[in-house]
Design an enzyme around this catalytic site. Structure first.
Site, PDB file in Angstrom:
ATOM      1  N   PRO A 243       0.832  -1.218   0.000  1.00 39.51           N
ATOM      2  CA  PRO A 243       0.000   0.000   0.000  1.00 39.51           C
ATOM      3  C   PRO A 243       0.861   1.261   0.000  1.00 39.51           C
ATOM      4  O   PRO A 243       1.821   1.353   0.747  1.00 39.51           O
ATOM      5  CB  PRO A 243      -0.816  -0.105   1.290  1.00 39.51           C
ATOM      6  N   GLU A 244       0.555   2.181  -0.886  1.00 43.30           N
ATOM      7  CA  GLU A 244       1.229   3.479  -0.895  1.00 43.30           C
ATOM      8  C   GLU A 244       0.292   4.512  -0.260  1.00 43.30           C
ATOM      9  O   GLU A 244      -0.803   4.188   0.174  1.00 43.30           O
ATOM     10  CB  GLU A 244       1.621   3.862  -2.322  1.00 43.30           C
TER      11      GLU A 244
END
Ligand SMILES: [Zn+2]
Length: 276
Positions: free
Chosen positions: A2-3
Protein backbone atom coordinates in the site's frame (compact mmCIF):
# COMPACT_ATOMS: atom_id res chain seq x y z
CA UNK A 1 2.48 -2.67 -1.06
CA UNK A 2 0.00 0.00 0.00
CA UNK A 3 1.23 3.48 -0.90
CA UNK A 4 -0.04 6.79 0.45
CA UNK A 5 -3.32 6.83 -1.56
CA UNK A 6 -4.25 3.35 -0.38
CA UNK A 7 -3.55 4.29 3.23
CA UNK A 8 -5.63 7.46 2.79
CA UNK A 9 -8.52 5.39 1.42
CA UNK A 10 -8.22 2.98 4.35
CA UNK A 11 -8.23 5.99 6.70
CA UNK A 12 -11.37 7.44 5.12
CA UNK A 13 -12.97 3.98 5.19
CA UNK A 14 -12.24 3.42 8.87
CA UNK A 15 -13.25 6.86 10.10
CA UNK A 16 -17.07 6.61 10.02
CA UNK A 17 -16.99 3.13 11.56
CA UNK A 18 -14.56 3.99 14.36
CA UNK A 19 -15.47 7.53 15.42
CA UNK A 20 -17.24 7.53 18.79
CA UNK A 21 -16.75 3.78 19.26
CA UNK A 22 -15.40 2.37 22.49
CA UNK A 23 -12.76 -0.38 22.46
CA UNK A 24 -14.21 -3.04 24.76
CA UNK A 25 -11.72 -5.88 24.19
CA UNK A 26 -8.34 -6.41 22.57
CA UNK A 27 -7.08 -9.72 21.20
CA UNK A 28 -3.64 -10.65 19.91
CA UNK A 29 -2.43 -13.72 18.02
CA UNK A 30 0.79 -13.79 20.03
CA UNK A 31 2.82 -13.18 16.87
CA UNK A 32 4.76 -9.99 16.40
CA UNK A 33 4.82 -7.83 13.30
CA UNK A 34 7.94 -6.04 11.98
CA UNK A 35 8.14 -4.61 15.48
CA UNK A 36 6.79 -6.07 18.69
CA UNK A 37 3.08 -5.49 19.18
CA UNK A 38 2.85 -3.25 22.28
CA UNK A 39 0.04 -5.29 23.76
CA UNK A 40 0.57 -4.08 27.36
CA UNK A 41 0.40 -0.45 26.22
CA UNK A 42 -2.70 -1.23 24.17
CA UNK A 43 -4.43 -2.55 27.29
CA UNK A 44 -3.15 0.40 29.34
CA UNK A 45 -4.00 3.26 26.96
CA UNK A 46 -6.55 2.01 24.40
CA UNK A 47 -8.82 -0.45 26.17
CA UNK A 48 -12.12 1.02 27.44
CA UNK A 49 -11.38 4.24 25.59
CA UNK A 50 -13.43 5.93 22.88
CA UNK A 51 -12.10 6.85 19.44
CA UNK A 52 -12.18 10.62 18.85
CA UNK A 53 -10.15 10.86 15.63
CA UNK A 54 -8.88 8.75 12.74
CA UNK A 55 -6.18 10.36 10.62
CA UNK A 56 -3.21 9.58 8.41
CA UNK A 57 0.38 10.83 8.54
CA UNK A 58 2.76 9.50 5.86
CA UNK A 59 1.75 5.84 5.60
CA UNK A 60 0.62 5.57 9.21
CA UNK A 61 -2.98 5.46 10.35
CA UNK A 62 -3.43 7.36 13.61
CA UNK A 63 -6.32 6.43 15.86
CA UNK A 64 -6.71 8.94 18.69
CA UNK A 65 -8.57 8.04 21.87
CA UNK A 66 -10.50 10.25 24.32
CA UNK A 67 -7.54 10.19 26.74
CA UNK A 68 -5.24 11.58 24.04
CA UNK A 69 -3.53 8.21 23.53
CA UNK A 70 -2.74 7.33 19.94
CA UNK A 71 -2.43 4.02 18.19
CA UNK A 72 -0.42 4.10 14.98
CA UNK A 73 -0.86 1.33 12.43
CA UNK A 74 1.46 0.75 9.47
CA UNK A 75 0.19 -1.80 6.97
CA UNK A 76 3.65 -2.82 5.79
CA UNK A 77 3.47 -4.97 2.65
CA UNK A 78 0.36 -7.07 3.22
CA UNK A 79 -1.52 -5.54 6.13
CA UNK A 80 -5.30 -5.27 5.80
CA UNK A 81 -7.93 -3.93 8.12
CA UNK A 82 -11.55 -4.95 8.12
CA UNK A 83 -14.62 -4.96 10.33
CA UNK A 84 -16.12 -8.33 11.17
CA UNK A 85 -18.94 -9.52 13.44
CA UNK A 86 -17.38 -10.69 16.70
CA UNK A 87 -18.84 -14.19 16.27
CA UNK A 88 -16.97 -14.69 12.99
CA UNK A 89 -13.91 -16.84 13.77
CA UNK A 90 -10.48 -15.30 13.27
CA UNK A 91 -8.58 -16.58 10.24
CA UNK A 92 -4.91 -17.24 9.62
CA UNK A 93 -2.77 -14.09 9.83
CA UNK A 94 -5.33 -12.16 11.92
CA UNK A 95 -2.89 -10.74 14.46
CA UNK A 96 -4.73 -8.02 16.32
CA UNK A 97 -8.41 -7.48 16.94
CA UNK A 98 -10.08 -4.50 18.58
CA UNK A 99 -13.59 -5.30 19.71
CA UNK A 100 -15.92 -2.33 19.48
CA UNK A 101 -19.02 -1.53 21.49
CA UNK A 102 -21.24 -2.36 18.50
CA UNK A 103 -20.17 -6.03 18.43
CA UNK A 104 -17.85 -5.58 15.48
CA UNK A 105 -14.14 -6.35 15.54
CA UNK A 106 -11.59 -4.25 13.73
CA UNK A 107 -9.09 -6.90 12.67
CA UNK A 108 -5.59 -6.51 11.32
CA UNK A 109 -4.61 -9.34 8.99
CA UNK A 110 -0.99 -9.37 7.85
CA UNK A 111 0.42 -12.48 6.16
CA UNK A 112 3.99 -11.26 5.78
CA UNK A 113 4.02 -9.33 9.08
CA UNK A 114 5.91 -6.29 7.82
CA UNK A 115 3.29 -4.06 9.40
CA UNK A 116 3.66 -2.32 12.73
CA UNK A 117 1.62 -0.99 15.63
CA UNK A 118 2.84 1.73 17.97
CA UNK A 119 0.97 3.05 20.99
CA UNK A 120 1.59 6.37 22.70
CA UNK A 121 0.12 7.67 25.95
CA UNK A 122 -1.83 10.93 25.92
CA UNK A 123 1.27 12.83 26.95
CA UNK A 124 3.51 11.22 24.30
CA UNK A 125 0.79 11.38 21.67
CA UNK A 126 0.50 15.17 21.76
CA UNK A 127 4.08 15.54 20.57
CA UNK A 128 4.46 13.04 17.72
CA UNK A 129 5.52 15.61 15.11
CA UNK A 130 8.53 16.42 17.28
CA UNK A 131 9.29 12.80 18.07
CA UNK A 132 8.00 9.90 16.00
CA UNK A 133 7.47 11.90 12.77
CA UNK A 134 10.40 14.27 13.26
CA UNK A 135 12.39 12.93 10.29
CA UNK A 136 9.42 12.73 7.93
CA UNK A 137 8.87 15.52 5.40
CA UNK A 138 5.62 17.44 4.94
CA UNK A 139 2.41 15.85 3.70
CA UNK A 140 2.02 16.27 -0.08
CA UNK A 141 -1.39 17.91 0.39
CA UNK A 142 -0.17 20.37 3.02
CA UNK A 143 0.77 23.98 2.21
CA UNK A 144 4.29 23.25 3.52
CA UNK A 145 4.90 21.15 0.40
CA UNK A 146 5.63 23.94 -2.08
CA UNK A 147 8.05 24.70 -4.92
CA UNK A 148 9.95 27.04 -2.63
CA UNK A 149 10.27 24.30 -0.01
CA UNK A 150 11.56 21.80 -2.60
CA UNK A 151 14.07 24.26 -4.05
CA UNK A 152 15.48 24.89 -0.58
CA UNK A 153 15.49 21.20 0.26
CA UNK A 154 17.31 20.34 -3.01
CA UNK A 155 19.95 23.06 -2.63
CA UNK A 156 23.45 21.63 -2.93
CA UNK A 157 22.16 18.20 -3.96
CA UNK A 158 22.78 16.50 -7.31
CA UNK A 159 20.75 13.31 -6.94
CA UNK A 160 18.17 12.19 -9.52
CA UNK A 161 14.84 13.91 -8.95
CA UNK A 162 13.09 10.56 -8.58
CA UNK A 163 15.36 9.53 -5.69
CA UNK A 164 14.83 12.95 -4.11
CA UNK A 165 11.03 12.63 -4.27
CA UNK A 166 11.12 9.14 -2.80
CA UNK A 167 13.23 10.27 0.16
CA UNK A 168 10.99 10.37 3.19
CA UNK A 169 12.68 13.47 4.61
CA UNK A 170 11.70 15.36 1.41
CA UNK A 171 7.99 14.56 1.42
CA UNK A 172 5.88 11.97 3.20
CA UNK A 173 4.73 8.79 1.55
CA UNK A 174 5.79 8.94 -2.11
CA UNK A 175 6.85 5.43 -3.10
CA UNK A 176 8.22 4.06 -6.33
CA UNK A 177 4.94 3.76 -8.22
CA UNK A 178 3.75 7.31 -7.63
CA UNK A 179 7.20 8.85 -8.10
CA UNK A 180 7.12 7.41 -11.62
CA UNK A 181 3.59 8.65 -12.27
CA UNK A 182 4.20 12.14 -10.85
CA UNK A 183 7.31 12.70 -12.98
CA UNK A 184 5.50 11.53 -16.12
CA UNK A 185 2.64 13.94 -15.39
CA UNK A 186 5.16 16.74 -14.72
CA UNK A 187 7.02 15.87 -17.98
CA UNK A 188 10.36 15.51 -16.16
CA UNK A 189 12.73 12.63 -16.77
CA UNK A 190 13.31 10.68 -13.53
CA UNK A 191 17.09 10.65 -14.03
CA UNK A 192 17.31 14.49 -14.08
CA UNK A 193 19.52 15.94 -11.37
CA UNK A 194 17.65 18.09 -8.87
CA UNK A 195 20.32 20.76 -9.50
CA UNK A 196 19.08 21.16 -13.10
CA UNK A 197 15.38 21.82 -12.41
CA UNK A 198 13.84 25.24 -12.98
CA UNK A 199 11.38 26.82 -10.54
CA UNK A 200 8.64 26.10 -13.10
CA UNK A 201 9.60 22.42 -13.11
CA UNK A 202 9.40 22.31 -9.29
CA UNK A 203 5.97 23.94 -9.46
CA UNK A 204 4.82 21.26 -11.91
CA UNK A 205 6.09 18.57 -9.53
CA UNK A 206 4.10 20.03 -6.63
CA UNK A 207 0.93 20.38 -8.71
CA UNK A 208 1.18 16.93 -10.28
CA UNK A 209 2.04 15.26 -6.97
CA UNK A 210 -1.29 16.47 -5.61
CA UNK A 211 -3.25 15.65 -8.77
CA UNK A 212 -1.79 12.16 -9.20
CA UNK A 213 -2.24 11.23 -5.53
CA UNK A 214 -5.76 12.71 -5.37
CA UNK A 215 -6.75 10.82 -8.53
CA UNK A 216 -5.53 7.59 -6.93
CA UNK A 217 -7.47 8.34 -3.72
CA UNK A 218 -10.58 8.99 -5.83
CA UNK A 219 -10.11 5.67 -7.66
CA UNK A 220 -10.00 3.92 -4.29
CA UNK A 221 -13.03 5.68 -2.89
CA UNK A 222 -15.40 3.14 -4.40
CA UNK A 223 -13.80 0.37 -2.35
CA UNK A 224 -14.67 1.98 0.97
CA UNK A 225 -18.03 0.24 1.18
CA UNK A 226 -16.21 -3.10 1.05
CA UNK A 227 -15.03 -2.68 4.62
CA UNK A 228 -18.22 -4.06 6.03
CA UNK A 229 -18.85 -6.96 3.70
CA UNK A 230 -16.04 -9.04 5.12
CA UNK A 231 -14.59 -9.94 1.75
CA UNK A 232 -11.18 -11.16 2.81
CA UNK A 233 -10.07 -11.76 -0.75
CA UNK A 234 -10.27 -8.14 -1.78
CA UNK A 235 -6.87 -6.70 -2.65
CA UNK A 236 -5.90 -3.08 -2.80
CA UNK A 237 -7.48 -1.14 -5.59
CA UNK A 238 -5.71 -0.71 -8.88
CA UNK A 239 -5.18 2.62 -10.50
CA UNK A 240 -4.49 2.58 -14.22
CA UNK A 241 -0.89 3.73 -14.34
CA UNK A 242 0.41 5.81 -17.23
CA UNK A 243 4.08 4.75 -17.09
CA UNK A 244 4.61 2.47 -14.12
CA UNK A 245 5.28 -1.12 -15.27
CA UNK A 246 4.55 -0.19 -18.91
CA UNK A 247 7.97 -0.77 -20.47
CA UNK A 248 7.67 -1.07 -24.29
CA UNK A 249 4.01 -0.02 -24.28
CA UNK A 250 3.02 3.21 -26.07
CA UNK A 251 3.07 6.51 -24.20
CA UNK A 252 -0.49 7.66 -23.57
CA UNK A 253 0.43 11.10 -24.93
CA UNK A 254 2.77 10.51 -27.94
CA UNK A 255 2.68 6.72 -28.56
CA UNK A 256 6.48 6.33 -28.21
CA UNK A 257 7.39 3.16 -26.30
CA UNK A 258 7.89 3.68 -22.57
CA UNK A 259 11.47 3.01 -21.47
CA UNK A 260 12.74 1.49 -18.25
CA UNK A 261 15.91 2.27 -16.31
CA UNK A 262 17.07 1.48 -12.78
CA UNK A 263 17.60 4.49 -10.55
CA UNK A 264 18.86 3.83 -7.04
CA UNK A 265 18.02 0.18 -7.61
CA UNK A 266 14.36 0.91 -8.32
CA UNK A 267 12.52 0.33 -11.58
CA UNK A 268 11.93 3.66 -13.28
CA UNK A 269 9.75 4.25 -16.32
CA UNK A 270 9.56 7.28 -18.61
CA UNK A 271 8.62 8.46 -22.08
CA UNK A 272 11.79 9.53 -23.93
CA UNK A 273 9.85 12.18 -25.88
CA UNK A 274 7.51 13.69 -23.28
CA UNK A 275 9.90 13.72 -20.32
CA UNK A 276 12.95 15.94 -20.57
ZN1 LIG B 1 5.27 10.47 -24.70
Amino acid sequence: MPELPEVEVVCQGLRPHLMGRKIVQIRHSGMDLRTQIPIADMFRHILSRTVVDVARRAKYLIITMDNGARMLIHLGMTGRLGFFPIEMPAVRHDHVSLQLDNDLDLRLNDSRRFGAIHVFSGEEGADLEQTFFKAIGPEPFSPAFSARYLIEKAAGKKQPVKVFLMTTTTVAGIGNIYANEILFAARIRPTRSVASLSPAAWSRIVLQTRLVLQHAVDCGGSTISDYLNADRQRGFFQVHFKVYDRQGEPCTTCRRPIEKVKIGGRASYFCPKCQK
